[in-house]
Scaffold this motif. Structure first.
Motif, PDB file in Angstrom:
ATOM      1  N   ALA A 128      -2.272  -0.237  -1.278  1.00  0.00           N
ATOM      2  CA  ALA A 128      -1.015   0.486  -1.057  1.00  0.00           C
ATOM      3  C   ALA A 128      -1.062   1.876  -1.683  1.00  0.00           C
ATOM      4  O   ALA A 128      -0.588   2.853  -1.092  1.00  0.00           O
ATOM      5  CB  ALA A 128       0.147  -0.328  -1.636  1.00  0.00           C
ATOM      6  N   ILE A 129      -1.653   1.971  -2.864  1.00  0.00           N
ATOM      7  CA  ILE A 129      -1.764   3.276  -3.535  1.00  0.00           C
ATOM      8  C   ILE A 129      -2.604   4.237  -2.702  1.00  0.00           C
ATOM      9  O   ILE A 129      -2.228   5.411  -2.507  1.00  0.00           O
ATOM     10  CB  ILE A 129      -2.367   3.101  -4.946  1.00  0.00           C
ATOM     11  CG1 ILE A 129      -1.350   2.442  -5.875  1.00  0.00           C
ATOM     12  CG2 ILE A 129      -2.816   4.451  -5.519  1.00  0.00           C
ATOM     13  CD1 ILE A 129      -1.930   1.997  -7.201  1.00  0.00           C
ATOM     14  N   ARG A 130      -3.737   3.764  -2.201  1.00  0.00           N
ATOM     15  CA  ARG A 130      -4.580   4.636  -1.379  1.00  0.00           C
ATOM     16  C   ARG A 130      -3.841   5.111  -0.133  1.00  0.00           C
ATOM     17  O   ARG A 130      -3.965   6.275   0.274  1.00  0.00           O
ATOM     18  CB  ARG A 130      -5.874   3.892  -0.993  1.00  0.00           C
ATOM     19  CG  ARG A 130      -6.921   3.873  -2.100  1.00  0.00           C
ATOM     20  CD  ARG A 130      -7.506   5.269  -2.321  1.00  0.00           C
ATOM     21  NE  ARG A 130      -8.275   5.383  -3.528  1.00  0.00           N
ATOM     22  CZ  ARG A 130      -9.581   5.157  -3.622  1.00  0.00           C
ATOM     23  NH1 ARG A 130     -10.261   4.751  -2.570  1.00  0.00           N
ATOM     24  NH2 ARG A 130     -10.209   5.310  -4.763  1.00  0.00           N
ATOM     25  N   LEU A 131      -3.092   4.225   0.480  1.00  0.00           N
ATOM     26  CA  LEU A 131      -2.360   4.600   1.686  1.00  0.00           C
ATOM     27  C   LEU A 131      -1.241   5.592   1.372  1.00  0.00           C
ATOM     28  O   LEU A 131      -1.031   6.562   2.107  1.00  0.00           O
ATOM     29  CB  LEU A 131      -1.787   3.352   2.359  1.00  0.00           C
ATOM     30  CG  LEU A 131      -2.829   2.462   3.048  1.00  0.00           C
ATOM     31  CD1 LEU A 131      -2.248   1.084   3.343  1.00  0.00           C
ATOM     32  CD2 LEU A 131      -3.327   3.114   4.341  1.00  0.00           C
ATOM     33  N   ARG A 132      -0.532   5.400   0.269  1.00  0.00           N
ATOM     34  CA  ARG A 132       0.551   6.311  -0.083  1.00  0.00           C
ATOM     35  C   ARG A 132       0.006   7.664  -0.534  1.00  0.00           C
ATOM     36  O   ARG A 132       0.642   8.694  -0.301  1.00  0.00           O
ATOM     37  CB  ARG A 132       1.432   5.705  -1.191  1.00  0.00           C
ATOM     38  CG  ARG A 132       2.246   4.504  -0.752  1.00  0.00           C
ATOM     39  CD  ARG A 132       3.056   4.790   0.493  1.00  0.00           C
ATOM     40  NE  ARG A 132       3.967   5.922   0.298  1.00  0.00           N
ATOM     41  CZ  ARG A 132       4.315   6.771   1.245  1.00  0.00           C
ATOM     42  NH1 ARG A 132       3.804   6.651   2.471  1.00  0.00           N
ATOM     43  NH2 ARG A 132       5.137   7.757   0.991  1.00  0.00           N
ATOM     44  N   ASN A 133      -1.161   7.665  -1.167  1.00  0.00           N
ATOM     45  CA  ASN A 133      -1.763   8.934  -1.557  1.00  0.00           C
ATOM     46  C   ASN A 133      -2.246   9.728  -0.343  1.00  0.00           C
ATOM     47  O   ASN A 133      -2.520  10.925  -0.453  1.00  0.00           O
ATOM     48  CB  ASN A 133      -2.933   8.706  -2.513  1.00  0.00           C
ATOM     49  CG  ASN A 133      -2.474   8.365  -3.923  1.00  0.00           C
ATOM     50  OD1 ASN A 133      -1.329   8.622  -4.295  1.00  0.00           O
ATOM     51  ND2 ASN A 133      -3.365   7.797  -4.715  1.00  0.00           N
ATOM     52  N   ASP A 134      -2.357   9.059   0.787  1.00  0.00           N
ATOM     53  CA  ASP A 134      -2.775   9.699   2.036  1.00  0.00           C
ATOM     54  C   ASP A 134      -1.629   9.619   3.045  1.00  0.00           C
ATOM     55  O   ASP A 134      -1.842   9.395   4.233  1.00  0.00           O
ATOM     56  CB  ASP A 134      -4.024   8.988   2.574  1.00  0.00           C
ATOM     57  CG  ASP A 134      -4.800   9.838   3.568  1.00  0.00           C
ATOM     58  OD1 ASP A 134      -4.535  11.063   3.651  1.00  0.00           O
ATOM     59  OD2 ASP A 134      -5.657   9.291   4.280  1.00  0.00           O
ATOM     60  N   LEU A 194       6.003   0.990  -3.669  1.00  0.00           N
ATOM     61  CA  LEU A 194       4.792   0.190  -3.537  1.00  0.00           C
ATOM     62  C   LEU A 194       5.128  -1.271  -3.260  1.00  0.00           C
ATOM     63  O   LEU A 194       4.505  -1.909  -2.400  1.00  0.00           O
ATOM     64  CB  LEU A 194       3.940   0.282  -4.807  1.00  0.00           C
ATOM     65  CG  LEU A 194       3.067   1.508  -5.033  1.00  0.00           C
ATOM     66  CD1 LEU A 194       2.151   1.264  -6.226  1.00  0.00           C
ATOM     67  CD2 LEU A 194       2.254   1.878  -3.803  1.00  0.00           C
ATOM     68  N   ARG A 195       6.079  -1.814  -3.994  1.00  0.00           N
ATOM     69  CA  ARG A 195       6.406  -3.233  -3.845  1.00  0.00           C
ATOM     70  C   ARG A 195       6.891  -3.542  -2.443  1.00  0.00           C
ATOM     71  O   ARG A 195       6.592  -4.612  -1.889  1.00  0.00           O
ATOM     72  CB  ARG A 195       7.449  -3.669  -4.879  1.00  0.00           C
ATOM     73  CG  ARG A 195       6.977  -3.530  -6.326  1.00  0.00           C
ATOM     74  CD  ARG A 195       7.819  -4.393  -7.275  1.00  0.00           C
ATOM     75  NE  ARG A 195       9.246  -4.206  -7.114  1.00  0.00           N
ATOM     76  CZ  ARG A 195       9.960  -3.261  -7.710  1.00  0.00           C
ATOM     77  NH1 ARG A 195       9.362  -2.372  -8.512  1.00  0.00           N
ATOM     78  NH2 ARG A 195      11.268  -3.185  -7.522  1.00  0.00           N
ATOM     79  N   ARG A 196       7.628  -2.621  -1.835  1.00  0.00           N
ATOM     80  CA  ARG A 196       8.140  -2.843  -0.476  1.00  0.00           C
ATOM     81  C   ARG A 196       7.023  -2.865   0.572  1.00  0.00           C
ATOM     82  O   ARG A 196       7.199  -3.423   1.666  1.00  0.00           O
ATOM     83  CB  ARG A 196       9.166  -1.768  -0.105  1.00  0.00           C
ATOM     84  CG  ARG A 196      10.534  -1.971  -0.740  1.00  0.00           C
ATOM     85  CD  ARG A 196      11.580  -1.109  -0.039  1.00  0.00           C
ATOM     86  NE  ARG A 196      11.239   0.300  -0.087  1.00  0.00           N
ATOM     87  CZ  ARG A 196      11.679   1.144  -1.025  1.00  0.00           C
ATOM     88  NH1 ARG A 196      12.445   0.683  -2.008  1.00  0.00           N
ATOM     89  NH2 ARG A 196      11.346   2.414  -0.994  1.00  0.00           N
ATOM     90  N   MET A 197       5.894  -2.260   0.252  1.00  0.00           N
ATOM     91  CA  MET A 197       4.799  -2.196   1.225  1.00  0.00           C
ATOM     92  C   MET A 197       4.067  -3.517   1.403  1.00  0.00           C
ATOM     93  O   MET A 197       3.367  -3.709   2.395  1.00  0.00           O
ATOM     94  CB  MET A 197       3.780  -1.127   0.797  1.00  0.00           C
ATOM     95  CG  MET A 197       4.264   0.288   0.907  1.00  0.00           C
ATOM     96  SD  MET A 197       2.966   1.458   0.435  1.00  0.00           S
ATOM     97  CE  MET A 197       1.767   1.224   1.771  1.00  0.00           C
ATOM     98  N   ILE A 198       4.220  -4.439   0.448  1.00  0.00           N
ATOM     99  CA  ILE A 198       3.385  -5.635   0.419  1.00  0.00           C
ATOM    100  C   ILE A 198       4.236  -6.890   0.551  1.00  0.00           C
ATOM    101  O   ILE A 198       5.241  -7.047  -0.149  1.00  0.00           O
ATOM    102  CB  ILE A 198       2.567  -5.703  -0.886  1.00  0.00           C
ATOM    103  CG1 ILE A 198       1.808  -4.397  -1.108  1.00  0.00           C
ATOM    104  CG2 ILE A 198       1.599  -6.882  -0.848  1.00  0.00           C
ATOM    105  CD1 ILE A 198       1.244  -4.250  -2.507  1.00  0.00           C
ATOM    106  N   ASP A 199       3.808  -7.777   1.431  1.00  0.00           N
ATOM    107  CA  ASP A 199       4.458  -9.072   1.604  1.00  0.00           C
ATOM    108  C   ASP A 199       3.602 -10.119   0.884  1.00  0.00           C
ATOM    109  O   ASP A 199       2.578 -10.570   1.397  1.00  0.00           O
ATOM    110  CB  ASP A 199       4.563  -9.402   3.097  1.00  0.00           C
ATOM    111  CG  ASP A 199       5.243 -10.730   3.361  1.00  0.00           C
ATOM    112  OD1 ASP A 199       5.817 -11.310   2.411  1.00  0.00           O
ATOM    113  OD2 ASP A 199       5.199 -11.206   4.519  1.00  0.00           O
ATOM    114  N   PHE A 200       4.011 -10.480  -0.327  1.00  0.00           N
ATOM    115  CA  PHE A 200       3.274 -11.477  -1.102  1.00  0.00           C
ATOM    116  C   PHE A 200       3.772 -12.867  -0.728  1.00  0.00           C
ATOM    117  O   PHE A 200       4.973 -13.150  -0.795  1.00  0.00           O
ATOM    118  CB  PHE A 200       3.471 -11.253  -2.609  1.00  0.00           C
ATOM    119  CG  PHE A 200       2.699 -10.082  -3.161  1.00  0.00           C
ATOM    120  CD1 PHE A 200       1.318 -10.153  -3.308  1.00  0.00           C
ATOM    121  CD2 PHE A 200       3.353  -8.919  -3.535  1.00  0.00           C
ATOM    122  CE1 PHE A 200       0.607  -9.074  -3.819  1.00  0.00           C
ATOM    123  CE2 PHE A 200       2.643  -7.848  -4.053  1.00  0.00           C
ATOM    124  CZ  PHE A 200       1.265  -7.925  -4.187  1.00  0.00           C
TER     125      PHE A 200
END
Length: 292
Positions: A128-134, A194-200
């Motif tokens: 998620a961090i890599r995607l948000r940084n891009d 970040l938390r919203r990007m991931i479905d755990f």
């Protein structure tokens, strides 16, 4: 190594019972090295449930059905080792090669990623961090990151996004820490974006409910090594069912698909990655279907 008071024979008998529970629930086979660390791993369970020895714990597991105790034992025995950007060269390849290829080929502007065996979530947050940084590249795209693990404790921590100072020091750069995490007492918490990007989801690879459809990038790293060859083949068949012609599968450094079935082959373009072997044919909109 010191043995529990019940002696070596009793310890070995208890270890077989506990190992059997772990394998029945998760498919994982407890290696000899992990078996000898069993007492340390289970110490919090012994204390919480009032047992003196592992032998007492094993005897209770045999005598009565206690779902809470079973779950606590399984969670304690699972190896939830993880870190941010683990195997940095893999994340560099994802960032510099795999994601740009997906961006180029997906006509429907949808990116789907599955982190299988995600442990406490560092792998999914790293993606998620890599995607948000891009973010500029992915503007207008629908991004879905599914992260699954059989451990309820691991998924609860991952979903909370809370990590200790030691956790964030393992692989997470200072810039990303400041940008994407917030102080949370003595710990750090991934911010809401970040938390919203991931479905755990808590899920079992041998009775999967969470994954649906096909994923562009599948990560199942340092998971297969705990399974028997038969179960490795079953997991790879599952991953194959959720792949398409352009999908990329990434395993751990010590894992391979060779000799584990015929669902994947070494990827021709991405070193250390794997591509579905089954013939596929593209469909309209960038989605794919199985040929034939």
């Amino acid at each position: 190594m010191p043995l529990p008071p019940a002696g070596a024979a009793a310890f070995q008998g208890a270890a077989r019972i506990l190992s059997g529970l772990l394998e029945a629930r998760t498919g994982q086979v407890l290696s000899e090295g992990r078996a000898w660390r069993m007492e340390t791993a289970l110490r919090p369970v012994l204390r919480a449930h009032g047992f003196q020895t592992i032998d007492d714990l094993a005897a209770t597991l045999l005598r009565k059905r206690d779902p809470r105790l079973d779950e606590d034992v399984v969670n304690a025995l699972l190896n939830n080792e993880s870190s941010f950007f683990r195997d940095l060269q893999i994340f560099d390849m994802i960032h510099r090669q795999i994601l740009p290829r997906i961006h180029e080929e997906r006509q429907d502007q949808t990116l789907r990623i599955w982190s299988a065996g995600c442990s406490t979530g560092q792998e999914a947050y790293s993606l998620a961090i890599r995607l948000r940084n891009d973010a500029e590249r992915w503007q207008g795209w629908r991004i879905e990151i599914l992260a699954t693990d059989i451990s309820t404790a691991a998924i609860e921590q991952a979903r909370s996004g809370v990590f200790s100072q030691m956790d964030v020091q393992r692989g997470l750069g200072v810039g990303d820490l400041i940008k994407w995490f917030e102080p949370h007492g003595e710990d750090w918490r991934a911010n809401s974006e970040l938390r919203r990007m991931i479905d755990f989801r808590r899920d079992n690879l041998f009775d999967p409910r969470a994954p649906s459809g096909e994923y562009d990038l599948l990560l199942c790293r340092n998971v297969l090594l705990y399974f028997t060859p038969e179960r490795r083949g079953a997991v790879l068949r599952l991953l194959g069912r959720h792949s398409h012609a352009g999908s990329v599968l990434l395993l751990g450094a010590g894992e391979t698909v060779i000799g584990q079935g015929d669902d994947f082959l070494p990827h021709p373009d991405f070193r250390g990655g794997y591509a579905p072997k089954a013939l596929m044919a593209p469909c309209v909109g960038g989605s794919v279907r199985r040929a034939g």
